[in-house]
Design a protein around this motif. Structure first.
Motif, PDB file in Angstrom:
ATOM      1  N   ILE A  33       0.841  -1.205   0.000  1.00  0.00           N
ATOM      2  CA  ILE A  33       0.000   0.000   0.000  1.00  0.00           C
ATOM      3  C   ILE A  33       0.871   1.248   0.000  1.00  0.00           C
ATOM      4  CG2 ILE A  33      -1.677   1.324   1.339  1.00  0.00           C
ATOM      5  CD1 ILE A  33      -2.795  -1.377   2.306  1.00  0.00           C
ATOM      6  N   HIS A  34       1.902   1.260   0.836  1.00  0.00           N
ATOM      7  CA  HIS A  34       2.771   2.429   0.960  1.00  0.00           C
ATOM      8  C   HIS A  34       4.032   2.307   0.096  1.00  0.00           C
ATOM      9  CE1 HIS A  34       0.228   3.846   4.141  1.00  0.00           C
ATOM     10  NE2 HIS A  34       0.381   2.699   4.780  1.00  0.00           N
ATOM     11  N   ASN A  35       4.277   1.113  -0.451  1.00  0.00           N
ATOM     12  CA  ASN A  35       5.418   0.834  -1.318  1.00  0.00           C
ATOM     13  C   ASN A  35       6.759   1.127  -0.639  1.00  0.00           C
ATOM     14  OD1 ASN A  35       6.587  -0.124  -3.655  1.00  0.00           O
ATOM     15  ND2 ASN A  35       6.699   1.910  -4.566  1.00  0.00           N
ATOM     16  N   TYR A  36       6.944   0.604   0.580  1.00  0.00           N
ATOM     17  CA  TYR A  36       8.224   0.694   1.262  1.00  0.00           C
ATOM     18  C   TYR A  36       8.438  -0.513   2.166  1.00  0.00           C
ATOM     19  CZ  TYR A  36       5.588   2.738   5.225  1.00  0.00           C
ATOM     20  OH  TYR A  36       4.693   2.975   6.239  1.00  0.00           O
ATOM     21  N   TYR A  37       9.670  -0.646   2.626  1.00  0.00           N
ATOM     22  CA  TYR A  37      10.084  -1.733   3.510  1.00  0.00           C
ATOM     23  C   TYR A  37      10.407  -1.150   4.886  1.00  0.00           C
ATOM     24  CZ  TYR A  37      10.866  -4.253  -0.846  1.00  0.00           C
ATOM     25  OH  TYR A  37      10.712  -4.839  -2.069  1.00  0.00           O
ATOM     26  N   PHE A  38      10.205  -1.955   5.917  1.00  0.00           N
ATOM     27  CA  PHE A  38      10.643  -1.586   7.259  1.00  0.00           C
ATOM     28  C   PHE A  38      11.006  -2.863   8.000  1.00  0.00           C
ATOM     29  CE2 PHE A  38       6.079  -2.110   7.540  1.00  0.00           C
ATOM     30  CZ  PHE A  38       5.857  -2.767   8.743  1.00  0.00           C
ATOM     31  N   PHE A  39      11.706  -2.694   9.134  1.00  0.00           N
ATOM     32  CA  PHE A  39      12.101  -3.886   9.883  1.00  0.00           C
ATOM     33  C   PHE A  39      11.696  -3.790  11.335  1.00  0.00           C
ATOM     34  CE2 PHE A  39      15.894  -1.165  10.034  1.00  0.00           C
ATOM     35  CZ  PHE A  39      16.256  -1.220  11.372  1.00  0.00           C
ATOM     36  N   LEU A  40      11.531  -4.964  11.919  1.00  0.00           N
ATOM     37  CA  LEU A  40      11.200  -5.114  13.334  1.00  0.00           C
ATOM     38  C   LEU A  40      12.259  -6.006  13.968  1.00  0.00           C
ATOM     39  CD1 LEU A  40       7.533  -6.113  12.576  1.00  0.00           C
ATOM     40  CD2 LEU A  40       8.224  -3.906  13.467  1.00  0.00           C
ATOM     41  N   ILE A  41      12.667  -5.655  15.182  1.00  0.00           N
ATOM     42  CA  ILE A  41      13.638  -6.465  15.927  1.00  0.00           C
ATOM     43  C   ILE A  41      13.046  -6.745  17.298  1.00  0.00           C
ATOM     44  CG2 ILE A  41      15.938  -6.530  16.957  1.00  0.00           C
ATOM     45  CD1 ILE A  41      16.844  -4.585  14.783  1.00  0.00           C
TER      46      ILE A  41
END
Length: 82
Positions: A33-41
């Motif tokens: 939907i937003h066309n980006y990547y993110f990460f969770l740790i």
């Protein structure tokens, strides 16, 4: 750091990939939907959770996101032993 295969959300092109390094669980997420990547740790032993969206606006490239995730884990590991 190795990440697993893509796990797609139901009825969506968004997906996530999971990996582990030195007791830290990492997850790379792509939002179609937003066309980006993110990460969770996450580290349950240290009661630690980090979401990259708290400090960044998201990454335009999956490789860039993976590198940032691994760098953050390396930073956490080095701070733990100092």
């Amino acid at each position: 750091m190795l990440f697993g295969n893509k796990i797609y959300d139901k009825y969506s092109l968004s997906y996530s990939r999971k990996g582990k390094k030195n007791g830290y669980n990492a997850e790379i997420v792509y939002s179609c939907i937003h066309n980006y990547y993110f990460f969770l740790i996450e580290n349950t032993k240290r009661d630690y959770i980090f979401n990259s969206l708290w400090h960044f606006n998201g990454f335009s490239d999956e490789e860039e996101c993976m590198i940032a995730c691994e760098n953050k884990i390396d930073e956490l590991i080095s701070n733990k032993y100092n």
